[in-house]
Design an enzyme around this catalytic site. Sequence first.
Site, PDB file in Angstrom:
ATOM      1  CD  GLU A  91      -4.469 -10.517  -6.415  1.00  0.00           C
ATOM      2  OE1 GLU A  91      -3.818  -9.688  -5.734  1.00  0.00           O
ATOM      3  OE2 GLU A  91      -5.711 -10.610  -6.343  1.00  0.00           O
TER       4      GLU A  91
ATOM      5  CD  GLU B 265      -2.921  -1.036   2.361  1.00  0.00           C
ATOM      6  OE1 GLU B 265      -3.935  -1.740   2.289  1.00  0.00           O
ATOM      7  OE2 GLU B 265      -2.657  -0.327   3.357  1.00  0.00           O
TER       8      GLU B 265
END
Length: 130
Positions: free
Chosen positions: A55, A44
């Site tokens: 992913e 993040e």
Amino acid sequence: MTDTELVKAAQEMLKYAYAPYSKFLVGAALLGRDGRVFTGCNVENASYGATNCAERTAVYKAVSEGCREFLAIAIVSSSGKYTYPCGICRQVLSEFAPGITVILYDDEKGILTAELEELFPDSFGGSDMT
């Protein structure tokens, strides 16, 4: 590599996830057609648009190391529930592996598999750009 082994590799990535804002840790393990496994975690950023999903971290790592064909991806999260790839990740997966198997894991229910085409039908790709 079995689905269970791929899930375990994804679970290992939870300890590396950087999610100080959402507290939602995600790990992924991507199986290349050549047998290599590429792992990733979510990272993040205070500028939310700069955040990267587990992913995509795995896919970009694989591509940067010369692998562009994939068989399966396992995705796990700190929620302990099935965690599906977001729309952006589905788009990225469709670019490199439209036939990929997506392996999800729930602490109580176990493994669930789906084909990307089921999760992302009628996707947009390079052939649509001509």
